[in-house]
Motif scaffolding. Structure first.
Motif, PDB file in Angstrom:
ATOM      1  N   THR A 171       0.733  -1.120   0.012  1.00 22.59           N
ATOM      2  CA  THR A 171      -0.047  -0.046  -0.077  1.00 22.59           C
ATOM      3  C   THR A 171       0.850   1.260  -0.033  1.00 22.59           C
ATOM      4  O   THR A 171       1.851   1.344   0.712  1.00 22.59           O
ATOM      5  N   VAL A 172       0.658   2.113  -0.865  1.00 17.23           N
ATOM      6  CA  VAL A 172       1.491   3.270  -1.114  1.00 17.23           C
ATOM      7  C   VAL A 172       0.327   4.632  -0.648  1.00 17.23           C
ATOM      8  O   VAL A 172      -0.790   4.473  -1.488  1.00 17.23           O
ATOM      9  N   THR A 173       0.599   5.471   0.428  1.00 18.21           N
ATOM     10  CA  THR A 173      -0.233   6.426   0.651  1.00 18.21           C
ATOM     11  C   THR A 173       0.632   7.753   0.962  1.00 18.21           C
ATOM     12  O   THR A 173       1.865   7.501   0.664  1.00 18.21           O
ATOM     13  N   ASP A 174       0.031   8.805   1.406  1.00 16.06           N
ATOM     14  CA  ASP A 174       0.950   9.998   1.720  1.00 16.06           C
ATOM     15  C   ASP A 174       1.991   9.611   2.819  1.00 16.06           C
ATOM     16  O   ASP A 174       3.057  10.123   2.894  1.00 16.06           O
ATOM     17  N   GLY A 175       1.520   8.563   3.847  1.00 18.65           N
ATOM     18  CA  GLY A 175       2.471   8.153   4.806  1.00 18.65           C
ATOM     19  C   GLY A 175       3.685   7.338   4.158  1.00 18.65           C
ATOM     20  O   GLY A 175       4.311   6.888   5.228  1.00 18.65           O
ATOM     21  N   GLY A 176       3.708   6.932   3.092  1.00 18.37           N
ATOM     22  CA  GLY A 176       4.694   6.193   2.435  1.00 18.37           C
ATOM     23  C   GLY A 176       4.340   4.630   2.105  1.00 18.37           C
ATOM     24  O   GLY A 176       3.052   4.544   1.939  1.00 18.37           O
ATOM     25  N   LEU A 177       5.264   3.819   1.887  1.00 20.37           N
ATOM     26  CA  LEU A 177       5.006   2.539   1.378  1.00 20.37           C
ATOM     27  C   LEU A 177       5.091   1.687   2.418  1.00 20.37           C
ATOM     28  O   LEU A 177       5.933   1.378   3.375  1.00 20.37           O
ATOM     29  N   SER A 178       3.963   0.656   2.543  1.00 22.70           N
ATOM     30  CA  SER A 178       3.969  -0.568   3.438  1.00 22.70           C
ATOM     31  C   SER A 178       3.724  -1.726   2.881  1.00 22.70           C
ATOM     32  O   SER A 178       2.962  -1.735   1.786  1.00 22.70           O
ATOM     33  N   VAL A 179       4.318  -2.763   3.578  1.00 25.42           N
ATOM     34  CA  VAL A 179       4.092  -3.945   2.952  1.00 25.42           C
ATOM     35  C   VAL A 179       3.840  -5.019   3.914  1.00 25.42           C
ATOM     36  O   VAL A 179       4.333  -4.963   5.104  1.00 25.42           O
ATOM     37  N   ARG A 180       2.809  -5.968   3.676  1.00 22.95           N
ATOM     38  CA  ARG A 180       2.257  -6.824   4.937  1.00 22.95           C
ATOM     39  C   ARG A 180       2.037  -8.298   3.872  1.00 22.95           C
ATOM     40  O   ARG A 180       1.946  -8.217   2.705  1.00 22.95           O
ATOM     41  N   ALA A 181       1.856  -9.346   4.378  1.00 22.98           N
ATOM     42  CA  ALA A 181       1.890 -10.550   3.874  1.00 22.98           C
ATOM     43  C   ALA A 181       0.496 -10.838   3.303  1.00 22.98           C
ATOM     44  O   ALA A 181      -0.435 -10.065   3.719  1.00 22.98           O
ATOM     45  N   PHE A 182       0.479 -11.318   2.323  1.00 24.16           N
ATOM     46  CA  PHE A 182      -0.669 -11.543   1.545  1.00 24.16           C
ATOM     47  C   PHE A 182      -0.859 -13.145   1.229  1.00 24.16           C
ATOM     48  O   PHE A 182       0.036 -13.707   0.406  1.00 24.16           O
ATOM     49  N   GLU A 183      -1.797 -13.879   1.797  1.00 20.91           N
ATOM     50  CA  GLU A 183      -2.011 -15.097   1.725  1.00 20.91           C
ATOM     51  C   GLU A 183      -3.357 -15.501   1.845  1.00 20.91           C
ATOM     52  O   GLU A 183      -4.175 -15.928   2.560  1.00 20.91           O
ATOM     53  N   PRO A 184      -3.728 -15.409   0.405  1.00 19.20           N
ATOM     54  CA  PRO A 184      -5.404 -15.995   0.077  1.00 19.20           C
ATOM     55  C   PRO A 184      -5.436 -17.328   0.542  1.00 19.20           C
ATOM     56  O   PRO A 184      -6.676 -17.514   0.734  1.00 19.20           O
ATOM     57  N   VAL A 185      -4.769 -18.069   0.320  1.00 17.32           N
ATOM     58  CA  VAL A 185      -4.938 -19.496   0.660  1.00 17.32           C
ATOM     59  C   VAL A 185      -3.828 -19.971   1.746  1.00 17.32           C
ATOM     60  O   VAL A 185      -2.640 -19.490   1.503  1.00 17.32           O
ATOM     61  N   SER A 186      -4.142 -20.621   2.476  1.00 20.28           N
ATOM     62  CA  SER A 186      -3.330 -21.363   3.676  1.00 20.28           C
ATOM     63  C   SER A 186      -2.173 -22.082   2.776  1.00 20.28           C
ATOM     64  O   SER A 186      -2.441 -23.019   1.821  1.00 20.28           O
ATOM     65  N   PRO A 187      -1.047 -21.570   2.952  1.00 21.68           N
ATOM     66  CA  PRO A 187       0.215 -22.362   1.959  1.00 21.68           C
ATOM     67  C   PRO A 187       0.406 -23.866   2.035  1.00 21.68           C
ATOM     68  O   PRO A 187       0.696 -24.308   1.039  1.00 21.68           O
ATOM     69  N   GLU A 188      -0.028 -24.401   3.407  1.00 20.58           N
ATOM     70  CA  GLU A 188       0.302 -25.886   3.208  1.00 20.58           C
ATOM     71  C   GLU A 188      -0.714 -26.559   4.335  1.00 20.58           C
ATOM     72  O   GLU A 188      -0.983 -26.008   5.465  1.00 20.58           O
ATOM     73  N   PRO A 189      -1.371 -27.551   4.144  1.00 24.44           N
ATOM     74  CA  PRO A 189      -1.454 -28.238   2.657  1.00 24.44           C
ATOM     75  C   PRO A 189      -2.647 -27.526   1.848  1.00 24.44           C
ATOM     76  O   PRO A 189      -3.722 -27.116   2.659  1.00 24.44           O
ATOM     77  N   VAL A 190      -2.556 -27.539   0.728  1.00 28.46           N
ATOM     78  CA  VAL A 190      -3.727 -26.660   0.181  1.00 28.46           C
ATOM     79  C   VAL A 190      -4.841 -27.843  -0.159  1.00 28.46           C
ATOM     80  O   VAL A 190      -4.530 -28.702  -0.938  1.00 28.46           O
ATOM     81  N   ARG A 191      -5.894 -27.648   0.523  1.00 22.87           N
ATOM     82  CA  ARG A 191      -6.936 -28.658   0.226  1.00 22.87           C
ATOM     83  C   ARG A 191      -8.366 -27.993  -0.011  1.00 22.87           C
ATOM     84  O   ARG A 191      -9.352 -28.021   0.900  1.00 22.87           O
ATOM     85  N   LEU A 192      -8.354 -27.264  -1.117  1.00 25.76           N
ATOM     86  CA  LEU A 192      -9.248 -25.979  -1.471  1.00 25.76           C
ATOM     87  C   LEU A 192     -10.692 -26.926  -1.451  1.00 25.76           C
ATOM     88  O   LEU A 192     -11.931 -26.109  -1.322  1.00 25.76           O
ATOM     89  N   SER A 193     -10.615 -28.279  -1.708  1.00 28.15           N
ATOM     90  CA  SER A 193     -12.191 -28.952  -2.277  1.00 28.15           C
ATOM     91  C   SER A 193     -12.750 -29.215  -0.674  1.00 28.15           C
ATOM     92  O   SER A 193     -13.872 -29.595  -0.681  1.00 28.15           O
ATOM     93  N   GLU A 194     -11.990 -29.147   0.253  1.00 23.06           N
ATOM     94  CA  GLU A 194     -12.795 -29.247   1.489  1.00 23.06           C
ATOM     95  C   GLU A 194     -13.557 -28.259   1.857  1.00 23.06           C
ATOM     96  O   GLU A 194     -13.428 -27.156   1.703  1.00 23.06           O
ATOM     97  N   PRO A 195     -14.704 -28.501   2.676  1.00 29.47           N
ATOM     98  CA  PRO A 195     -15.566 -27.662   3.253  1.00 29.47           C
ATOM     99  C   PRO A 195     -14.660 -26.628   4.087  1.00 29.47           C
ATOM    100  O   PRO A 195     -14.087 -26.944   4.842  1.00 29.47           O
ATOM    101  N   ALA A 196     -14.822 -25.191   3.789  1.00 28.01           N
ATOM    102  CA  ALA A 196     -14.209 -24.212   4.703  1.00 28.01           C
ATOM    103  C   ALA A 196     -14.501 -23.966   5.943  1.00 28.01           C
ATOM    104  O   ALA A 196     -15.860 -24.293   6.430  1.00 28.01           O
TER     105      ALA A 196
END
Lengths: 269, 269, 269, 269
Positions: D244-269
């Motif tokens: 994110t870049v705003t007047d306050g500068g640039l900030s970076v945070r982790a982006f993990e749309p899916v849990s990295p391990e183990p990927v079992r997307l077909s399981e009920p959430a």
């Protein structure tokens, strides 16, 4: 018969002149249902002044009405001084280099009109260009060439005189070739400070030119034909006029590059 | 209102229909000086059959009259069967994918007309496509979609029936949405063997369609409007017609996708 | 560094040379991953001979690889004699008029190479054109101008002599201006009957030229660089060669427009 | 592999990022001589914020390096917030509607990456759009569709969450079809206030992303690859980041749309 519009005054988005629905250049260019008007679908262009001495330039070969880029640019760009043109080719290729306005250094230029027998004197006219201006020739139109000739003849120092000399030179060249001496020339140009326009013809059919004050007199618009659905008070500029728009407003004076009667160009001057 | 021309017969250079001066599609498309005619400057296209089962396709977004490539191609390419189209957009982008003719396998298709409320039923119509035809959707026009729907409904097996079913489906969909049920549809299409055309409308304003024999009856031309300066004997095809051109000549029969009176599409069939 | 391919022989679909995947001009033009090769994305063109004395011409400013029209045309059009070119501009606008091949009457011409200091001698070269050929100048490239000069110098009567004289004239003009006298010139051209090619340079870096027999010797292909994945037996044409392809096959002879040593062009001839 | 650059900070002419020779996006796009880089010649686009809430948009299908309009616009237009993109198509037509950035209301979006098996899930993804967003679909790219899906999933309210949900939805859809679940996604977007970027991939090959402060920290530039000849201190953004870049500068945070391990997307959430 191309159509064009030029503006000088308080900064406005170009769209107010170029693309606003119902009373703009683009809208006007497409009204093919009017019996007397030609379609202007052979390319378009805008030149505008901003932070730099030289103008921005955007030209393309599509019909203006179908260019979504033009619509977005005209909405975003604000300028106190700009030229806009829609082209109806009377011959010659549809290419960006043949689209008006033409730009050279701080100058921009656009034109509506014709030179009788241009194809037969084109080469002679081009040979009058210095190497510097010859190298700037990009397309094949009479309009670009007349602009370069005016630069050659001192546009930077004395615009009206340079344009008059250019027209005399074109006529003299045509006459020397035994051709009819016909120039119709309704043009707008700017150096980034002043907006100039000419309405002139050697015969009685000078392409039309109209002006209207805008924004309470804080701006002036010059057009080859009035927009239709607008409150602007359009006034016809008479044939044989040189128009100057500055901060002080719009002034018109007579423009007579050649003595109107009798025209005997082949006589010794 | 687009304009188109289609030909089937002894092989001829495309230019005789597409670009010959004074009596061709391109010439016709630019006559903006006629009060009643719109300019067709929003792209063009040709589809022609040669050595392959599938047609060649050349489409671009320039006005047809300013495309030097089209002129050269129309002069060089000979074909016994071709379609040519100049587009006047009534909305939607000017892009190659929106230009007619459309091609799919051995089929080519072009269209002049309209579907009332298309924007509001577009999605429902698209959802009727199988994955195979959905994947072939390139542009956003109603015309391309009607072509794909006709393919979906069996154009390969029974052209007339598939086109009738397509039109019924469009009308039924519009009615289900509570929209006016208006389809105007004058189209030409070919599978590389036969040339088909339809003139149809749910109201009394079916876009016009004319035919003329050519080359001593060894060819037939179908056009949305007759060329002006030509010796061809144009005959108007009546609204509600399905036209087939084969080696045996041109035949016309009634085309009534829906019973003309009373229209009660929501009733069980 | 542009790339081109030319073919003469039994009629074939253009695609076999122009666009076939894996071993064609288009495929070759896009292999930007090869360190040594430039991208040729600044327009393309094809010229082919069919029913008329003058060639068909299709040129556009897109990269060849993204033009779906080119793909369809190359598939449909069969010809016994054609030229194809993909352009990598080293300066100058990307416009159709600057795309190769150039055509004039029955002649077609395309080129890969350069003239040192062209911008400084362009005007002098143009002034050597007769009015007839001057009027045919459409773009701003050195290539088109060299073609027009060759026509001026008798291409119709004696191709090899006219091309040699053109190169001498360019060199003489450069020398008269005090410029380096460097011409690199690898070109193909045709009058609709014979296919000619030249590989020549005043220095030791003549742009490459290769030939290969095709279809059991019933055709010959000339290319600026060999296609990669093909069975054709490419043979390099040595620098300083004039190539002629006729029904009798391909012949190569020495091409020496100027005596290789010592070059003293400023001496009286 | 497309390339893009985005800027937020004190207003600057676009040319300083887009077209300055030696260290700009255009310059970078053409360096075909580098073995590891692809040519980005399949269109380009810029989106910039000015006086209006919605961005200006200029896109065309030429290679960026040969578009003189782009050069002039980039020189004239100043903006505190803009996106610029050069496209290397991996399939799909070269059309304006397929060029990045995409704009919708006040949002602009551009992307570098891929969705494995997109052609096979495109329709399912499109069917998740509401009628409002479905009607905005203009082209056929995965990028435009992912942008519309993000809008559907609440981009206006919570950008990071909406983008994460969009990626999960794409993965879930692919998995449901039995396809590999691979998304590589390095994108920039803006609502006219903030500049956002994501670098993400389900595998270990997330397309690169770099940032650099500019103008003494009064501006930030984000790029898919660092410009080469520049003093800017480029820093690589790690895979799995939300910027994110705003007047306050640039900030970076982790982006993990899916849990990295183990990927079992077909399981009920």
């Amino acid at each position: 018969m191309c159509r064009w519009a030029a503006y000088r005054g308080i900064p406005i988005p170009l769209e107010q002149i170029v693309s606003a629905p119902g009373h703009s250049l683009i809208d006007q260019s497409h009204c093919a249902s009017q019996a007397k008007t030609a379609t202007n679908g052979d390319g378009f262009g805008i030149a505008w002044y901003g932070d730099h001495a030289e103008p921005g330039l955007y030209r393309d070969i599509l019909p203006a009405w179908s260019d979504c880029n033009l619509r977005s640019l005209a909405r975003q760009i604000r300028s106190p001084l700009f030229l806009a043109h829609v082209r109806a080719s009377t011959g010659g290729a549809t290419s960006r280099d043949n689209c008006h306005p033409f730009a050279h250094g701080r100058w921009s230029f656009m034109h509506n009109g014709q030179v009788a027998g241009f194809d037969r004197i084109r080469r002679k006219l081009e040979s009058a260009l210095s190497d510097r201006h010859y190298a700037c020739r990009r397309g094949t139109t009479d309009s670009e060439l007349m602009f370069l000739l005016a630069l050659e003849f001192g546009l930077d120092e004395e615009p009206e005189g340079a344009l008059a000399e250019m027209i005399r030179f074109v006529l003299t060249t045509a006459e020397a070739e035994g051709l009819a001496t016909l120039v119709r020339f309704t043009a707008a140009l700017s150096d980034g400070e002043r907006l100039y326009a000419i309405r002139y013809s050697t015969d009685s059919h000078a392409p039309t030119l109209y002006s209207a004050p805008m924004y309470g007199g804080n701006g002036h618009c010059l057009v080859s034909e009035p927009f239709e659905d607008t409150a602007a008070k359009w006034q016809e500029i008479p044939a044989g006029s040189f128009v100057t728009v500055t901060d002080g407003g719009l002034s018109v004076r007579a423009f007579e590059p050649v003595s109107p009667e009798p025209v005997r160009l082949s006589e010794p001057a």
